[in-house]
Motif scaffolding. Structure first.
Motif, PDB file in Angstrom:
ATOM      1  N   HIS A   8      67.125  49.553   6.692  1.00 45.06           N
ATOM      2  CA  HIS A   8      67.694  48.214   6.868  1.00 45.06           C
ATOM      3  C   HIS A   8      69.134  48.218   7.382  1.00 45.06           C
ATOM      4  O   HIS A   8      69.632  47.183   7.832  1.00 45.06           O
ATOM      5  N   SER A   9      69.783  49.360   7.339  1.00 45.15           N
ATOM      6  CA  SER A   9      71.137  49.439   7.892  1.00 45.15           C
ATOM      7  C   SER A   9      71.159  50.020   9.305  1.00 45.15           C
ATOM      8  O   SER A   9      72.223  50.144   9.910  1.00 45.15           O
ATOM      9  N   SER A  11      71.088  50.265  13.235  1.00 47.12           N
ATOM     10  CA  SER A  11      71.536  49.330  14.276  1.00 47.12           C
ATOM     11  C   SER A  11      70.387  49.055  15.226  1.00 47.12           C
ATOM     12  O   SER A  11      69.748  49.979  15.730  1.00 47.12           O
ATOM     13  N   VAL A  29      66.276  39.857  10.488  1.00 44.56           N
ATOM     14  CA  VAL A  29      67.262  39.513   9.455  1.00 44.56           C
ATOM     15  C   VAL A  29      66.572  38.968   8.206  1.00 44.56           C
ATOM     16  O   VAL A  29      67.071  39.150   7.085  1.00 44.56           O
ATOM     17  N   GLY A  32      65.790  41.791   6.007  1.00 45.49           N
ATOM     18  CA  GLY A  32      66.911  42.496   5.409  1.00 45.49           C
ATOM     19  C   GLY A  32      67.665  43.433   6.318  1.00 45.49           C
ATOM     20  O   GLY A  32      68.574  44.138   5.864  1.00 45.49           O
ATOM     21  N   TYR A  33      67.335  43.474   7.604  1.00 47.88           N
ATOM     22  CA  TYR A  33      68.111  44.298   8.527  1.00 47.88           C
ATOM     23  C   TYR A  33      69.487  43.661   8.722  1.00 47.88           C
ATOM     24  O   TYR A  33      69.596  42.450   8.945  1.00 47.88           O
ATOM     25  N   THR A  34      70.515  44.485   8.647  1.00 47.55           N
ATOM     26  CA  THR A  34      71.885  43.959   8.581  1.00 47.55           C
ATOM     27  C   THR A  34      72.705  44.197   9.842  1.00 47.55           C
ATOM     28  O   THR A  34      73.835  43.712   9.925  1.00 47.55           O
ATOM     29  N   ASP A  35      72.164  44.934  10.807  1.00 47.99           N
ATOM     30  CA  ASP A  35      72.928  45.251  12.015  1.00 47.99           C
ATOM     31  C   ASP A  35      72.053  44.945  13.236  1.00 47.99           C
ATOM     32  O   ASP A  35      71.487  45.842  13.857  1.00 47.99           O
ATOM     33  N   GLY A 180      72.889  36.348   9.882  1.00 42.20           N
ATOM     34  CA  GLY A 180      73.683  37.522  10.220  1.00 42.20           C
ATOM     35  C   GLY A 180      73.432  38.166  11.557  1.00 42.20           C
ATOM     36  O   GLY A 180      74.123  39.138  11.914  1.00 42.20           O
ATOM     37  N   ASN A 182      73.802  38.930  15.401  1.00 45.85           N
ATOM     38  CA  ASN A 182      74.956  38.806  16.286  1.00 45.85           C
ATOM     39  C   ASN A 182      74.476  38.597  17.718  1.00 45.85           C
ATOM     40  O   ASN A 182      73.964  39.519  18.350  1.00 45.85           O
TER      41      ASN A 182
END
Length: 444
Positions: A8-9, A11, A29, A32-35, A180, A182
Protein backbone atom coordinates in the motif's frame (compact mmCIF):
# COMPACT_ATOMS: atom_id res chain seq x y z
CA UNK A 1 14.57 -8.74 -13.78
CA UNK A 2 13.31 -8.20 -10.24
CA UNK A 3 10.06 -6.30 -9.78
CA UNK A 4 9.63 -4.55 -6.41
CA UNK A 5 6.90 -6.13 -4.30
CA UNK A 6 3.58 -4.32 -4.28
CA UNK A 7 2.17 -2.89 -1.04
CA UNK A 8 0.00 0.00 0.00
CA UNK A 9 2.98 2.35 0.22
CA UNK A 10 4.22 1.50 -3.30
CA UNK A 11 4.35 4.46 -5.66
CA UNK A 12 1.82 4.08 -8.47
CA UNK A 13 1.69 6.29 -11.53
CA UNK A 14 -1.39 6.45 -13.78
CA UNK A 15 -0.93 7.90 -17.26
CA UNK A 16 -4.32 9.29 -18.26
CA UNK A 17 -7.04 10.98 -16.19
CA UNK A 18 -10.00 10.01 -18.32
CA UNK A 19 -12.79 7.57 -17.49
CA UNK A 20 -10.59 4.60 -16.66
CA UNK A 21 -7.77 6.64 -15.13
CA UNK A 22 -10.09 8.40 -12.67
CA UNK A 23 -11.84 5.14 -11.83
CA UNK A 24 -8.51 3.42 -11.19
CA UNK A 25 -7.26 6.25 -9.00
CA UNK A 26 -10.45 6.07 -6.95
CA UNK A 27 -10.21 2.33 -6.42
CA UNK A 28 -6.52 2.52 -5.50
CA UNK A 29 -7.01 5.09 -2.75
CA UNK A 30 -10.14 3.32 -1.52
CA UNK A 31 -8.03 0.20 -1.05
CA UNK A 32 -5.48 2.09 1.00
CA UNK A 33 -2.75 2.91 -1.50
CA UNK A 34 -1.11 6.11 -0.29
CA UNK A 35 1.19 7.17 -3.14
CA UNK A 36 -0.96 7.52 -6.27
CA UNK A 37 -0.17 10.08 -8.98
CA UNK A 38 -2.16 10.68 -12.13
CA UNK A 39 -0.83 12.58 -15.15
CA UNK A 40 -2.87 14.09 -17.98
CA UNK A 41 -2.23 16.93 -20.45
CA UNK A 42 -5.67 18.39 -19.71
CA UNK A 43 -7.55 19.25 -16.51
CA UNK A 44 -10.37 16.86 -15.58
CA UNK A 45 -12.63 16.53 -17.52
CA UNK A 46 -10.30 16.38 -20.49
CA UNK A 47 -11.80 17.83 -23.69
CA UNK A 48 -10.58 14.80 -25.64
CA UNK A 49 -11.65 12.11 -23.15
CA UNK A 50 -14.43 9.90 -24.51
CA UNK A 51 -16.13 10.17 -21.11
CA UNK A 52 -16.35 13.98 -21.29
CA UNK A 53 -19.92 13.80 -22.50
CA UNK A 54 -23.37 14.72 -21.22
CA UNK A 55 -24.66 11.19 -21.58
CA UNK A 56 -23.62 7.69 -22.52
CA UNK A 57 -25.66 4.50 -22.83
CA UNK A 58 -25.68 2.12 -19.87
CA UNK A 59 -26.83 -1.27 -21.09
CA UNK A 60 -26.50 -4.47 -19.06
CA UNK A 61 -26.37 -7.54 -21.29
CA UNK A 62 -27.47 -10.85 -19.84
CA UNK A 63 -25.82 -14.03 -21.06
CA UNK A 64 -27.71 -15.99 -23.69
CA UNK A 65 -27.65 -19.45 -22.14
CA UNK A 66 -24.87 -21.77 -20.93
CA UNK A 67 -23.05 -21.84 -24.27
CA UNK A 68 -22.00 -18.18 -24.15
CA UNK A 69 -18.44 -17.55 -25.32
CA UNK A 70 -15.68 -16.32 -23.01
CA UNK A 71 -15.80 -12.75 -24.32
CA UNK A 72 -19.54 -12.51 -23.66
CA UNK A 73 -19.07 -13.90 -20.15
CA UNK A 74 -16.31 -11.36 -19.46
CA UNK A 75 -18.40 -8.46 -20.76
CA UNK A 76 -21.42 -9.56 -18.74
CA UNK A 77 -19.20 -9.79 -15.65
CA UNK A 78 -18.04 -6.21 -16.18
CA UNK A 79 -21.47 -4.74 -16.92
CA UNK A 80 -23.10 -6.58 -14.01
CA UNK A 81 -20.54 -5.06 -11.65
CA UNK A 82 -20.89 -1.63 -13.27
CA UNK A 83 -24.67 -1.67 -12.96
CA UNK A 84 -24.36 -2.46 -9.26
CA UNK A 85 -21.96 0.47 -8.94
CA UNK A 86 -24.27 2.86 -10.76
CA UNK A 87 -27.12 1.84 -8.47
CA UNK A 88 -25.32 1.75 -5.13
CA UNK A 89 -21.99 3.61 -5.09
CA UNK A 90 -22.67 7.14 -3.77
CA UNK A 91 -19.93 8.56 -6.01
CA UNK A 92 -21.78 7.39 -9.13
CA UNK A 93 -25.39 6.79 -8.14
CA UNK A 94 -26.61 10.38 -8.78
CA UNK A 95 -25.57 10.15 -12.42
CA UNK A 96 -27.37 6.97 -13.48
CA UNK A 97 -30.78 7.38 -15.08
CA UNK A 98 -32.51 3.99 -15.30
CA UNK A 99 -34.93 5.10 -17.98
CA UNK A 100 -34.88 1.93 -20.09
CA UNK A 101 -33.34 1.05 -23.43
CA UNK A 102 -34.70 0.42 -26.93
CA UNK A 103 -32.49 -1.50 -29.34
CA UNK A 104 -33.67 -1.66 -32.94
CA UNK A 105 -32.81 -2.06 -36.58
CA UNK A 106 -34.33 -1.04 -39.87
CA UNK A 107 -33.55 -3.99 -42.16
CA UNK A 108 -34.54 -7.65 -41.75
CA UNK A 109 -30.88 -8.68 -41.67
CA UNK A 110 -29.98 -6.28 -38.87
CA UNK A 111 -33.10 -7.09 -36.87
CA UNK A 112 -32.21 -10.79 -37.07
CA UNK A 113 -28.65 -10.01 -35.96
CA UNK A 114 -29.94 -8.11 -32.92
CA UNK A 115 -32.28 -10.96 -32.01
CA UNK A 116 -29.50 -13.53 -32.22
CA UNK A 117 -26.86 -11.47 -30.40
CA UNK A 118 -28.68 -9.38 -27.83
CA UNK A 119 -32.20 -10.54 -27.09
CA UNK A 120 -33.12 -13.33 -24.70
CA UNK A 121 -36.76 -12.89 -23.82
CA UNK A 122 -36.57 -15.71 -21.27
CA UNK A 123 -34.20 -13.66 -19.07
CA UNK A 124 -35.00 -10.01 -19.68
CA UNK A 125 -38.09 -7.81 -19.66
CA UNK A 126 -38.00 -7.23 -23.42
CA UNK A 127 -41.10 -5.95 -25.18
CA UNK A 128 -41.16 -6.41 -28.96
CA UNK A 129 -41.76 -3.29 -31.03
CA UNK A 130 -43.21 -4.24 -34.40
CA UNK A 131 -44.82 -1.05 -35.73
CA UNK A 132 -44.21 2.68 -35.79
CA UNK A 133 -47.03 3.06 -33.29
CA UNK A 134 -45.28 0.61 -30.95
CA UNK A 135 -42.22 2.86 -30.96
CA UNK A 136 -44.26 6.03 -30.45
CA UNK A 137 -46.00 4.56 -27.39
CA UNK A 138 -42.69 4.15 -25.57
CA UNK A 139 -42.54 7.93 -25.08
CA UNK A 140 -44.99 10.75 -24.34
CA UNK A 141 -47.16 12.02 -27.23
CA UNK A 142 -45.33 14.56 -29.34
CA UNK A 143 -41.83 13.12 -28.89
CA UNK A 144 -41.66 10.38 -31.51
CA UNK A 145 -43.53 11.76 -34.51
CA UNK A 146 -41.74 9.83 -37.26
CA UNK A 147 -42.84 6.90 -39.41
CA UNK A 148 -39.97 4.56 -38.40
CA UNK A 149 -39.66 3.04 -41.90
CA UNK A 150 -38.78 -0.64 -41.61
CA UNK A 151 -37.91 -0.35 -37.91
CA UNK A 152 -38.35 -3.23 -35.47
CA UNK A 153 -36.92 -3.51 -32.01
CA UNK A 154 -37.16 -4.43 -28.34
CA UNK A 155 -37.75 -2.28 -25.26
CA UNK A 156 -36.17 -3.19 -21.91
CA UNK A 157 -37.24 -1.24 -18.82
CA UNK A 158 -34.75 -2.40 -16.19
CA UNK A 159 -31.00 -2.26 -15.72
CA UNK A 160 -30.43 0.15 -18.58
CA UNK A 161 -30.68 3.79 -19.50
CA UNK A 162 -28.06 6.48 -19.57
CA UNK A 163 -25.31 7.99 -17.44
CA UNK A 164 -24.11 11.56 -17.18
CA UNK A 165 -20.57 10.57 -18.02
CA UNK A 166 -18.88 13.94 -17.47
CA UNK A 167 -20.39 14.52 -14.04
CA UNK A 168 -19.63 10.95 -13.01
CA UNK A 169 -16.01 11.29 -14.10
CA UNK A 170 -15.63 14.56 -12.19
CA UNK A 171 -17.24 12.91 -9.16
CA UNK A 172 -14.72 10.05 -9.28
CA UNK A 173 -11.87 12.55 -9.67
CA UNK A 174 -13.10 14.67 -6.78
CA UNK A 175 -13.45 11.71 -4.42
CA UNK A 176 -10.09 10.22 -5.42
CA UNK A 177 -8.44 13.58 -4.82
CA UNK A 178 -10.17 13.91 -1.44
CA UNK A 179 -8.81 10.51 -0.45
CA UNK A 180 -5.27 11.48 -1.35
CA UNK A 181 -4.69 10.88 -5.05
CA UNK A 182 -2.35 13.45 -6.61
CA UNK A 183 -3.53 14.70 -9.99
CA UNK A 184 -1.00 16.61 -12.09
CA UNK A 185 -2.82 17.96 -15.13
CA UNK A 186 -2.29 20.49 -17.87
CA UNK A 187 0.55 21.16 -20.29
CA UNK A 188 3.46 20.81 -19.84
CA UNK A 189 3.40 19.40 -16.28
CA UNK A 190 0.88 16.60 -16.90
CA UNK A 191 1.62 15.92 -20.55
CA UNK A 192 3.40 12.56 -20.77
CA UNK A 193 5.68 12.45 -23.79
CA UNK A 194 7.36 9.10 -23.10
CA UNK A 195 7.50 6.17 -20.76
CA UNK A 196 10.84 5.86 -18.97
CA UNK A 197 12.75 2.59 -18.98
CA UNK A 198 15.45 1.22 -16.74
CA UNK A 199 17.05 -2.24 -16.76
CA UNK A 200 14.42 -3.47 -19.22
CA UNK A 201 11.44 -2.35 -17.16
CA UNK A 202 9.24 0.74 -17.06
CA UNK A 203 10.23 2.95 -14.14
CA UNK A 204 7.85 5.86 -14.77
CA UNK A 205 7.07 8.54 -17.33
CA UNK A 206 8.55 11.82 -18.57
CA UNK A 207 6.37 14.88 -19.02
CA UNK A 208 6.80 17.73 -21.48
CA UNK A 209 8.52 19.89 -18.87
CA UNK A 210 11.36 17.35 -18.69
CA UNK A 211 10.39 15.96 -15.29
CA UNK A 212 10.72 12.20 -14.80
CA UNK A 213 7.99 10.79 -12.57
CA UNK A 214 9.36 7.57 -11.12
CA UNK A 215 7.07 4.88 -9.79
CA UNK A 216 7.13 1.28 -8.59
CA UNK A 217 4.20 0.56 -10.90
CA UNK A 218 2.95 2.44 -13.96
CA UNK A 219 -0.57 2.07 -15.35
CA UNK A 220 -1.07 3.22 -18.94
CA UNK A 221 -4.72 4.28 -19.24
CA UNK A 222 -4.58 7.05 -21.82
CA UNK A 223 -7.40 5.77 -24.01
CA UNK A 224 -6.94 6.35 -27.72
CA UNK A 225 -3.74 8.27 -26.95
CA UNK A 226 -2.06 5.23 -25.40
CA UNK A 227 -0.86 4.03 -28.80
CA UNK A 228 1.61 6.91 -29.09
CA UNK A 229 3.41 5.92 -25.88
CA UNK A 230 3.82 2.17 -26.35
CA UNK A 231 4.07 -0.35 -29.16
CA UNK A 232 0.85 -2.32 -28.79
CA UNK A 233 1.72 -4.74 -31.59
CA UNK A 234 -1.37 -3.65 -33.57
CA UNK A 235 -3.71 -4.39 -30.66
CA UNK A 236 -5.14 -0.85 -30.62
CA UNK A 237 -6.89 1.06 -33.37
CA UNK A 238 -7.87 4.60 -32.38
CA UNK A 239 -11.41 4.97 -33.75
CA UNK A 240 -13.74 7.97 -33.63
CA UNK A 241 -17.48 8.54 -33.67
CA UNK A 242 -19.52 11.67 -34.20
CA UNK A 243 -22.04 13.45 -32.00
CA UNK A 244 -24.12 16.60 -32.20
CA UNK A 245 -26.48 18.62 -30.00
CA UNK A 246 -29.78 20.38 -30.69
CA UNK A 247 -30.94 23.24 -28.47
CA UNK A 248 -34.25 22.57 -26.74
CA UNK A 249 -36.57 24.92 -24.87
CA UNK A 250 -37.30 24.49 -21.18
CA UNK A 251 -40.81 23.35 -22.09
CA UNK A 252 -39.49 20.76 -24.53
CA UNK A 253 -37.08 19.48 -21.90
CA UNK A 254 -39.99 18.79 -19.56
CA UNK A 255 -41.68 16.75 -22.28
CA UNK A 256 -38.44 14.87 -23.01
CA UNK A 257 -37.58 14.04 -19.38
CA UNK A 258 -36.92 10.44 -18.32
CA UNK A 259 -37.11 9.04 -21.83
CA UNK A 260 -35.69 5.61 -22.60
CA UNK A 261 -32.61 5.55 -24.79
CA UNK A 262 -33.58 4.95 -28.42
CA UNK A 263 -30.82 3.12 -30.31
CA UNK A 264 -30.92 1.89 -33.89
CA UNK A 265 -27.70 -0.06 -34.50
CA UNK A 266 -27.44 1.23 -38.08
CA UNK A 267 -28.99 4.70 -37.77
CA UNK A 268 -28.08 6.32 -34.46
CA UNK A 269 -29.39 7.07 -30.98
CA UNK A 270 -30.58 9.81 -28.65
CA UNK A 271 -31.19 10.34 -24.95
CA UNK A 272 -33.12 12.93 -22.98
CA UNK A 273 -31.75 16.51 -22.98
CA UNK A 274 -29.18 17.42 -20.35
CA UNK A 275 -30.52 19.40 -17.41
CA UNK A 276 -27.90 22.17 -17.55
CA UNK A 277 -27.74 23.32 -21.16
CA UNK A 278 -31.09 21.87 -22.33
CA UNK A 279 -29.44 20.23 -25.32
CA UNK A 280 -30.51 17.01 -26.99
CA UNK A 281 -27.61 14.80 -28.05
CA UNK A 282 -27.88 12.90 -31.35
CA UNK A 283 -25.34 10.35 -32.54
CA UNK A 284 -25.33 8.92 -36.02
CA UNK A 285 -24.28 5.28 -36.08
CA UNK A 286 -21.50 3.88 -38.25
CA UNK A 287 -18.47 1.57 -37.95
CA UNK A 288 -16.24 4.54 -37.13
CA UNK A 289 -13.64 6.93 -38.49
CA UNK A 290 -9.88 6.55 -38.35
CA UNK A 291 -7.25 9.13 -39.18
CA UNK A 292 -4.76 7.05 -41.11
CA UNK A 293 -1.25 8.34 -41.76
CA UNK A 294 1.98 6.56 -42.58
CA UNK A 295 3.74 5.43 -39.43
CA UNK A 296 7.04 7.40 -39.36
CA UNK A 297 8.73 4.43 -37.71
CA UNK A 298 7.32 1.92 -40.22
CA UNK A 299 6.56 3.73 -43.51
CA UNK A 300 4.80 0.69 -44.93
CA UNK A 301 2.28 0.72 -42.06
CA UNK A 302 -0.78 2.90 -41.56
CA UNK A 303 -1.46 4.31 -38.13
CA UNK A 304 -4.63 6.03 -36.90
CA UNK A 305 -3.70 9.26 -35.11
CA UNK A 306 -6.34 10.89 -32.85
CA UNK A 307 -6.99 14.62 -32.96
CA UNK A 308 -9.53 16.90 -31.32
CA UNK A 309 -12.17 18.82 -33.27
CA UNK A 310 -15.46 20.35 -32.19
CA UNK A 311 -17.04 19.86 -35.60
CA UNK A 312 -18.15 16.75 -37.51
CA UNK A 313 -18.07 15.83 -41.21
CA UNK A 314 -21.06 17.06 -43.18
CA UNK A 315 -21.80 13.44 -44.07
CA UNK A 316 -22.20 12.71 -40.35
CA UNK A 317 -24.58 15.64 -39.99
CA UNK A 318 -26.62 14.25 -42.90
CA UNK A 319 -26.81 10.84 -41.21
CA UNK A 320 -27.91 12.40 -37.92
CA UNK A 321 -30.68 14.30 -39.70
CA UNK A 322 -31.77 11.13 -41.48
CA UNK A 323 -32.12 9.47 -38.06
CA UNK A 324 -34.22 12.43 -36.92
CA UNK A 325 -36.44 12.25 -39.99
CA UNK A 326 -37.19 8.61 -39.14
CA UNK A 327 -37.95 9.33 -35.48
CA UNK A 328 -38.54 13.03 -34.75
CA UNK A 329 -39.00 14.86 -38.06
CA UNK A 330 -40.16 17.99 -36.22
CA UNK A 331 -36.52 18.39 -35.10
CA UNK A 332 -34.81 17.22 -38.28
CA UNK A 333 -33.94 20.69 -39.62
CA UNK A 334 -33.23 22.40 -36.30
CA UNK A 335 -29.67 23.80 -36.23
CA UNK A 336 -26.95 21.97 -34.36
CA UNK A 337 -25.44 24.06 -31.58
CA UNK A 338 -22.54 21.74 -30.74
CA UNK A 339 -20.73 18.82 -32.32
CA UNK A 340 -17.49 16.95 -31.89
CA UNK A 341 -15.64 13.78 -32.74
CA UNK A 342 -15.18 11.29 -29.90
CA UNK A 343 -12.23 8.87 -29.82
CA UNK A 344 -11.87 5.41 -28.34
CA UNK A 345 -9.51 2.51 -29.05
CA UNK A 346 -10.63 -0.77 -30.62
CA UNK A 347 -8.92 -4.05 -29.83
CA UNK A 348 -9.03 -6.79 -32.51
CA UNK A 349 -11.93 -8.58 -30.78
CA UNK A 350 -13.40 -5.52 -29.00
CA UNK A 351 -12.63 -7.04 -25.60
CA UNK A 352 -10.80 -4.83 -23.10
CA UNK A 353 -7.02 -5.01 -22.71
CA UNK A 354 -6.02 -5.06 -19.03
CA UNK A 355 -2.77 -6.85 -18.32
CA UNK A 356 0.85 -6.56 -17.26
CA UNK A 357 3.18 -6.02 -20.18
CA UNK A 358 5.02 -9.28 -20.91
CA UNK A 359 8.41 -7.56 -21.18
CA UNK A 360 7.96 -4.81 -18.62
CA UNK A 361 6.45 -6.32 -15.44
CA UNK A 362 6.07 -2.97 -13.68
CA UNK A 363 3.84 -1.68 -16.51
CA UNK A 364 0.12 -2.45 -16.58
CA UNK A 365 -1.91 -1.51 -19.65
CA UNK A 366 -5.59 -0.63 -19.14
CA UNK A 367 -6.96 0.30 -22.54
CA UNK A 368 -9.21 -0.83 -25.37
CA UNK A 369 -12.64 0.44 -24.34
CA UNK A 370 -13.81 -0.43 -27.87
CA UNK A 371 -16.86 1.80 -27.57
CA UNK A 372 -18.01 0.29 -24.26
CA UNK A 373 -15.66 1.87 -21.74
CA UNK A 374 -17.60 4.77 -20.22
CA UNK A 375 -20.46 2.70 -18.81
CA UNK A 376 -17.89 0.64 -16.86
CA UNK A 377 -16.76 3.68 -14.89
CA UNK A 378 -17.86 2.73 -11.34
CA UNK A 379 -16.04 -0.61 -11.27
CA UNK A 380 -13.52 -0.88 -14.12
CA UNK A 381 -10.90 0.69 -11.85
CA UNK A 382 -11.46 -2.14 -9.39
CA UNK A 383 -10.76 -4.74 -12.07
CA UNK A 384 -7.65 -2.79 -13.11
CA UNK A 385 -6.37 -2.77 -9.53
CA UNK A 386 -7.16 -6.50 -9.31
CA UNK A 387 -4.91 -7.02 -12.34
CA UNK A 388 -2.20 -4.89 -10.74
CA UNK A 389 -2.38 -7.08 -7.65
CA UNK A 390 -2.43 -10.29 -9.69
CA UNK A 391 -5.94 -11.11 -8.50
CA UNK A 392 -8.10 -10.57 -11.60
CA UNK A 393 -11.04 -12.98 -11.70
CA UNK A 394 -10.80 -15.91 -14.09
CA UNK A 395 -13.88 -14.76 -16.04
CA UNK A 396 -11.83 -11.78 -17.22
CA UNK A 397 -8.20 -12.79 -17.04
CA UNK A 398 -7.85 -14.76 -20.28
CA UNK A 399 -10.16 -12.48 -22.27
CA UNK A 400 -8.43 -9.17 -21.43
CA UNK A 401 -4.87 -10.50 -21.62
CA UNK A 402 -2.07 -9.02 -23.72
CA UNK A 403 -2.86 -10.74 -27.04
CA UNK A 404 -0.88 -9.58 -30.10
CA UNK A 405 -1.55 -13.04 -31.53
CA UNK A 406 -5.05 -11.79 -32.42
CA UNK A 407 -3.64 -8.78 -34.25
CA UNK A 408 -1.37 -10.59 -36.71
CA UNK A 409 -2.13 -9.27 -40.21
CA UNK A 410 -4.84 -7.12 -38.68
CA UNK A 411 -7.33 -5.62 -41.10
CA UNK A 412 -7.37 -1.97 -40.08
CA UNK A 413 -10.49 -1.41 -42.19
CA UNK A 414 -12.57 -4.09 -40.43
CA UNK A 415 -16.00 -2.88 -39.32
CA UNK A 416 -15.78 -5.23 -36.32
CA UNK A 417 -19.44 -6.15 -36.53
CA UNK A 418 -20.72 -2.58 -36.51
CA UNK A 419 -23.34 -1.20 -38.87
CA UNK A 420 -24.55 2.07 -40.33
CA UNK A 421 -23.46 4.82 -42.68
CA UNK A 422 -21.62 3.33 -45.65
CA UNK A 423 -21.13 0.08 -43.66
CA UNK A 424 -17.37 0.47 -43.86
CA UNK A 425 -14.62 2.16 -41.87
CA UNK A 426 -14.14 5.76 -42.89
CA UNK A 427 -10.99 7.90 -42.92
CA UNK A 428 -10.81 11.55 -41.85
CA UNK A 429 -8.09 11.95 -44.45
CA UNK A 430 -10.84 11.65 -47.07
CA UNK A 431 -12.85 14.53 -45.55
CA UNK A 432 -11.91 17.77 -47.24
CA UNK A 433 -11.68 20.97 -45.21
CA UNK A 434 -14.95 22.27 -46.66
CA UNK A 435 -16.56 18.94 -45.79
CA UNK A 436 -16.87 19.78 -42.08
CA UNK A 437 -19.68 21.55 -40.25
CA UNK A 438 -19.12 25.15 -39.22
CA UNK A 439 -21.19 25.24 -36.05
CA UNK A 440 -20.66 28.57 -34.33
CA UNK A 441 -17.95 29.64 -36.74
CA UNK A 442 -20.05 31.63 -39.21
CA UNK A 443 -21.20 34.03 -36.50
CA UNK A 444 -17.71 34.82 -35.26
Amino acid sequence: MTTPSLNHSSSILIVGAGTWGCSTALHLVRRGYTDVTILDPYPVPSPIAAGNDVNKIMEHKELKGPDSDARSIAFATCTRAALDGWKNDPVFKPYFHETGFIVSGNTPEIVQHIKEEDIDTSQGDFIALETADDFRKTMPPGVLTGDFPGWKGWFSHKGAGWIHARKAMVSAYTEAKRLGANFITGTPHGNVVALVYGKGDVIGARTADGVIHRADRTILAAGAGSDRLLDFKKQLRPTAWTLSHIQMTAEECQLYRNLPVLFNVAKGFFMEPDEDEHQLKICDEHPGYCNFIRDPHSPDELKSIPFARKQIPLEAEARAREFLRDTMPHLAERPFVFARICWDADTPDRAFLIDRHPNHPSLLVAVGGSGNGAMQMPTIGGFIVDALEGELVNELKDVVRWRPDLAVNRDWKSTQNRFGGPNRMMDFQDVKEDGWTQIGELSK
